[in-house]
Scaffold this motif. Structure first.
Motif, short mmCIF file in Angstrom:
data_model
loop_
_atom_site.label_atom_id
_atom_site.label_comp_id
_atom_site.label_asym_id
_atom_site.label_seq_id
_atom_site.Cartn_x
_atom_site.Cartn_y
_atom_site.Cartn_z
N HIS A 1 26.03 8.91 7.78
CA HIS A 1 27.06 8.05 7.05
C HIS A 1 26.56 7.07 6.61
O HIS A 1 27.11 6.77 5.09
N VAL A 2 25.47 6.45 6.88
CA VAL A 2 25.13 5.04 6.19
C VAL A 2 24.40 5.48 4.71
O VAL A 2 24.57 4.52 4.02
N THR A 3 23.83 6.58 4.71
CA THR A 3 23.07 7.09 3.41
C THR A 3 23.99 7.39 2.63
O THR A 3 23.79 7.59 1.13
N ALA A 4 25.36 7.77 2.86
CA ALA A 4 26.26 8.08 1.76
C ALA A 4 27.12 6.81 1.29
O ALA A 4 28.14 7.01 0.36
N LEU A 5 26.83 5.77 1.73
CA LEU A 5 27.31 4.16 1.37
C LEU A 5 26.86 3.94 -0.27
O LEU A 5 25.83 4.48 -0.37
N PRO A 6 27.59 3.18 -1.00
CA PRO A 6 27.00 2.77 -2.23
C PRO A 6 25.62 1.83 -1.88
O PRO A 6 25.99 1.03 -1.05
N ASP A 7 24.80 2.16 -2.69
CA ASP A 7 23.42 1.38 -2.60
C ASP A 7 23.12 1.47 -1.13
O ASP A 7 23.06 0.45 -0.56
N PRO A 8 22.71 2.54 -0.46
CA PRO A 8 22.65 2.69 0.76
C PRO A 8 21.17 2.08 1.31
O PRO A 8 20.39 2.06 0.65
N PRO A 9 21.46 1.77 2.73
CA PRO A 9 19.90 1.25 3.25
C PRO A 9 19.32 2.42 3.39
O PRO A 9 19.48 3.60 3.51
N LYS A 10 17.65 2.02 3.53
CA LYS A 10 16.85 2.97 3.93
C LYS A 10 17.00 3.20 5.73
O LYS A 10 17.03 2.09 6.17
N VAL A 11 17.09 4.29 6.08
CA VAL A 11 17.01 4.64 7.53
C VAL A 11 15.86 4.78 8.25
O VAL A 11 15.21 5.72 7.83
N LEU A 12 15.60 4.00 9.31
CA LEU A 12 14.03 4.05 9.95
C LEU A 12 14.69 4.66 11.37
O LEU A 12 15.19 3.90 12.13
N ILE A 13 14.36 5.88 11.78
CA ILE A 13 14.82 6.47 13.14
C ILE A 13 13.84 5.99 13.97
O ILE A 13 12.83 6.25 13.98
N LEU A 14 14.32 5.71 15.37
CA LEU A 14 13.29 5.42 16.54
C LEU A 14 13.56 6.62 17.37
O LEU A 14 14.69 7.05 17.67
N THR A 15 12.36 7.30 17.75
CA THR A 15 12.53 8.59 18.59
C THR A 15 11.11 8.74 19.50
O THR A 15 10.53 7.86 19.60
N THR A 16 11.32 9.77 20.24
CA THR A 16 10.29 10.08 21.24
C THR A 16 9.93 11.56 21.02
O THR A 16 10.89 12.27 20.34
N PHE A 17 8.76 11.89 21.84
CA PHE A 17 8.04 13.03 21.53
C PHE A 17 8.99 14.25 22.02
O PHE A 17 9.17 15.51 21.79
N ASP A 18 9.95 13.92 23.10
CA ASP A 18 10.89 14.96 23.60
C ASP A 18 12.01 15.18 23.10
O ASP A 18 12.99 15.89 23.40
N LEU A 19 12.21 14.61 21.51
CA LEU A 19 13.38 14.89 20.75
C LEU A 19 12.81 15.82 19.31
O LEU A 19 13.55 15.51 18.32
N ASP A 20 11.95 16.80 19.86
CA ASP A 20 11.33 17.41 18.76
C ASP A 20 12.40 18.06 17.85
O ASP A 20 12.78 18.17 16.47
N GLY A 21 13.62 18.65 18.61
CA GLY A 21 14.78 19.38 17.70
C GLY A 21 15.47 18.63 16.87
O GLY A 21 16.19 19.26 15.99
N VAL A 22 15.73 17.23 16.95
CA VAL A 22 16.55 16.55 15.93
C VAL A 22 15.72 15.97 14.97
O VAL A 22 16.38 15.52 13.86
#
Length: 219
Positions: free
Chosen positions: A72-93
């Motif tokens: 959603h946010v990367t589709a905005l005009p002049d979008p922000p850069k997205v930095l995702i916080l994740t864990t090792f047990d989320l390989d599939g995403v």
């Protein structure tokens, strides 16, 4: 000349963690937290309202998960850069998160100074793709029983650009690519720019995905 602080949106459904990283960033004069959200939907609304430079987003959130928020946010005009916080047990995403447009991701137990460095890195237009995390997570996902993704054609890519893309896919930094291929920094950046244009990639994270789709990570 005064440099404007990096404007950051924080999104996480754990109040304690959210407050912790808010305190960390408030202590840095080069970073300004303009909003914080506890749900995915709130993150999307606040991103549209405050127009941050960087959105730090937890992958697990109510309403909308980190993938949906990123899309959603990367589709905005002049979008922000997205930095995702994740864990090792989320390989599939991870793969889908990068596909959605994330500039990179970190483990949630990262050292505080690394999180600040990551915000600066993605704000500068680079991707945060540490080899020790990226290659393991994406490779594990692509080895899963899920259907193989279609390969992105590389017919417009030159042999040298293909070499650069292969090293990017393997997680090498620009400096490491320079050393491996005996190229100047300017030449490496030029090749990367051409690859982004030819493969319709937003950033380095998208180039990694293109490389995996093209089979460049295969033995």
């Amino acid at each position: 000349m005064t440099t404007e602080p990096i404007r950051v949106l924080l999104a996480d459904d754990e109040p304690l963690y959210l407050d912790t990283i808010r305190v960390l960033m408030d202590a840095d004069p080069g970073v300004e937290v303009v909003a914080q959200a506890g749900t995915g939907r709130a993150a999307c609304e606040l991103a549209a309202r405050h127009r941050p430079d960087v959105a730090v987003v937890d992958v697990r959130m109510p309403d909308l998960d980190g993938i949906a928020v990123t899309r959603h946010v990367t589709a905005l005009p002049d979008p922000p850069k997205v930095l995702i916080l994740t864990t090792f047990d989320l390989d599939g995403v991870v793969y889908e998160t990068l596909r959605a447009g994330a500039a990179g991701f970190l483990l949630k137990d990262v050292a505080p100074h690394r999180l600040l460095d990551a915000v600066r890195t993605v704000a500068a237009g680079e991707a945060l793709l540490a080899p020790t995390v990226t290659r393991r997570l994406i490779a594990d996902f692509l080895r899963s029983p899920a259907p193989r993704r279609p390969h992105r054609p590389l017919d417009r890519v030159t042999p040298r650009e293909r070499e650069v893309l292969q090293l990017i896919t393997r997680g090498l930094s620009n400096t490491e690519i320079e050393q491996a291929l005996h190229l100047s920094r300017h030449t490496v950046k030029t090749h990367i720019g051409h690859l982004m244009a030819k493969l319709a990639a937003r950033d380095r994270a998208q180039l990694v995905i293109a490389g995996y789709e093209a089979g460049l990570a295969d033995p």
